[in-house]
Design an enzyme around this catalytic site. Sequence first.
Site, PDB file in Angstrom:
ATOM      1  N   TRP A 141       0.870  -1.195   0.000  1.00 36.43           N
ATOM      2  CA  TRP A 141       0.000   0.000   0.000  1.00 36.43           C
ATOM      3  C   TRP A 141       0.900   1.236   0.000  1.00 36.43           C
ATOM      4  O   TRP A 141       1.800   1.345   0.851  1.00 36.43           O
ATOM      5  CB  TRP A 141      -0.874  -0.054   1.264  1.00 36.43           C
ATOM      6  CG  TRP A 141      -1.892   1.051   1.378  1.00 36.43           C
ATOM      7  CD1 TRP A 141      -2.723   1.509   0.414  1.00 36.43           C
ATOM      8  CD2 TRP A 141      -2.179   1.808   2.557  1.00 36.43           C
ATOM      9  NE1 TRP A 141      -3.528   2.504   0.916  1.00 36.43           N
ATOM     10  CE2 TRP A 141      -3.214   2.713   2.231  1.00 36.43           C
ATOM     11  CE3 TRP A 141      -1.682   1.812   3.863  1.00 36.43           C
ATOM     12  CZ2 TRP A 141      -3.742   3.605   3.147  1.00 36.43           C
ATOM     13  CZ3 TRP A 141      -2.217   2.694   4.774  1.00 36.43           C
ATOM     14  CH2 TRP A 141      -3.226   3.583   4.424  1.00 36.43           C
ATOM     15  N   ASP A 222      -1.179  -5.822   9.243  1.00 31.53           N
ATOM     16  CA  ASP A 222      -2.160  -4.833   8.811  1.00 31.53           C
ATOM     17  C   ASP A 222      -3.396  -5.607   8.337  1.00 31.53           C
ATOM     18  O   ASP A 222      -3.358  -6.263   7.291  1.00 31.53           O
ATOM     19  CB  ASP A 222      -1.542  -3.998   7.670  1.00 31.53           C
ATOM     20  CG  ASP A 222      -2.434  -2.847   7.242  1.00 31.53           C
ATOM     21  OD1 ASP A 222      -3.561  -2.732   7.751  1.00 31.53           O
ATOM     22  OD2 ASP A 222      -1.990  -2.056   6.377  1.00 31.53           O
ATOM     23  N   ALA A 224      -6.942  -5.076   7.193  1.00 31.78           N
ATOM     24  CA  ALA A 224      -7.875  -4.019   6.775  1.00 31.78           C
ATOM     25  C   ALA A 224      -9.053  -4.546   5.972  1.00 31.78           C
ATOM     26  O   ALA A 224      -9.926  -3.766   5.579  1.00 31.78           O
ATOM     27  CB  ALA A 224      -7.118  -2.976   5.947  1.00 31.78           C
ATOM     28  N   LYS A 257     -13.705  -1.205   5.369  1.00 29.02           N
ATOM     29  CA  LYS A 257     -14.272  -2.017   4.298  1.00 29.02           C
ATOM     30  C   LYS A 257     -15.321  -3.004   4.821  1.00 29.02           C
ATOM     31  O   LYS A 257     -16.364  -3.173   4.216  1.00 29.02           O
ATOM     32  CB  LYS A 257     -13.160  -2.802   3.574  1.00 29.02           C
ATOM     33  CG  LYS A 257     -11.864  -2.017   3.300  1.00 29.02           C
ATOM     34  CD  LYS A 257     -12.063  -0.872   2.369  1.00 29.02           C
ATOM     35  CE  LYS A 257     -10.833  -0.174   1.836  1.00 29.02           C
ATOM     36  NZ  LYS A 257      -9.835   0.411   2.646  1.00 29.02           N
TER      37      LYS A 257
END
Length: 401
Positions: A141, A222, A224, A257
């Site tokens: 990212w 991470d 997400a 999300k």
Amino acid sequence: MITLDEKPVAAQRSLLGRLELQPSDALLALIGLYAADPRAHKIDLGVGVYKDEAGHTPVFAAVKAAEAKLLAEQPTKAYVGPEGDVGFFAGLVPVVFGDSSLRARLAGLQTPGGTGALRLGAELIARNNPDAVVHVGGPTWPNHAPIFAAAGLPLRQHRHIDLSTQELCFDDILAALHGAVPGDAVLLHGCCHNPTGADFTVEQWEALGALMAKRGLLPFIDLAYQGLGDSMDDDAAGVRIVARHCPEMLVAYSCDKNFGLYRERVGALFLLTPDPQAAAVVQSNLLSLARANWSMPPDHGAAVVRLILEGADLRAQWLAEVDEVRSRIVAMRQGLAALDPALAFIARQKGMFSTLPLAPDQVKAMREDHAIYMAGSGRINIAGLTPAKLAPLAAAFAAVR
Ligand code: LMR
């Protein structure tokens, strides 16, 4: 002595004149570029937001119901503390770790989005060990590097994937971990790798967990996109495996999300520590860092998540909606993969993103000649596709290749 008739300091362009013009964020800039494009057939596969078949990013029905309840019942808007909504945090522990048995060894708090969690985790690592290096597989990212750099930690990249074959470079990853210095951190995508969709298998997570424990490396996961890959539990397998191997780890969590709460900025940072005493020390550091950064996180979105996790009906409704989101993404992956053997890899990958093996000029041609918007890296947001958009995308890909 200062007198009233003192002459002004020599003219200066600006008191802030040493600042240099910064480039705008290339990914977020796509939002404006897409909006300004008058072509009716344009397709937005840029920033990672989920869209339904009608091209809308709806508010989850469970979120709307929880918001109505919050509006009716919230007794006050008085401050919370730097830890945010503790019920929200406690409710997420079993969602992420499978059960609450690790609770006594966990420190952590609510953060403004996953970005806030990454930044706070990075600052905590830097406070503990300013010489730490953060190892990460690339591409990653684009905001990872600025976040860690802002906390004073350099990011060292190894290869996560070979985009020409779409094969994971697991040997490169193992080599990077063998070369890391004990105390360094390893940044890993928990599931639905952004930007490639190329996730580790359970066996690979086991190998990574064992190696990080053996080499004294600090995992920083991470997470997400939990629920958008295989299932809520399967997508947390990496976190749970690493938690079994490693005495200490960080998890940055985002509700953007899987609750569709993007702009509400809802996230959490979890710190697994060796024992409750260590957890208390870490917690005190997290609270002081949060206080200095944002004092306390925004409440609304986290309160909504808490209500959803606490109420059996709301929770079931939410989980059904996550299933719907994931099923649509999987269907779009399969549909696109079936159109061109060169896109077959899309069906094997997980979550919102895959990266097409396109050079920057080809990405530009996709935008200018075919009105298809994607990140400069070739990353496409699979959740921006609909059945009607699959064929134009495959045709444009074949044309620019
Ligand atoms: C993305 O990667 O598109 C999202 O995570 C949005 C962002 O903040 O970059």
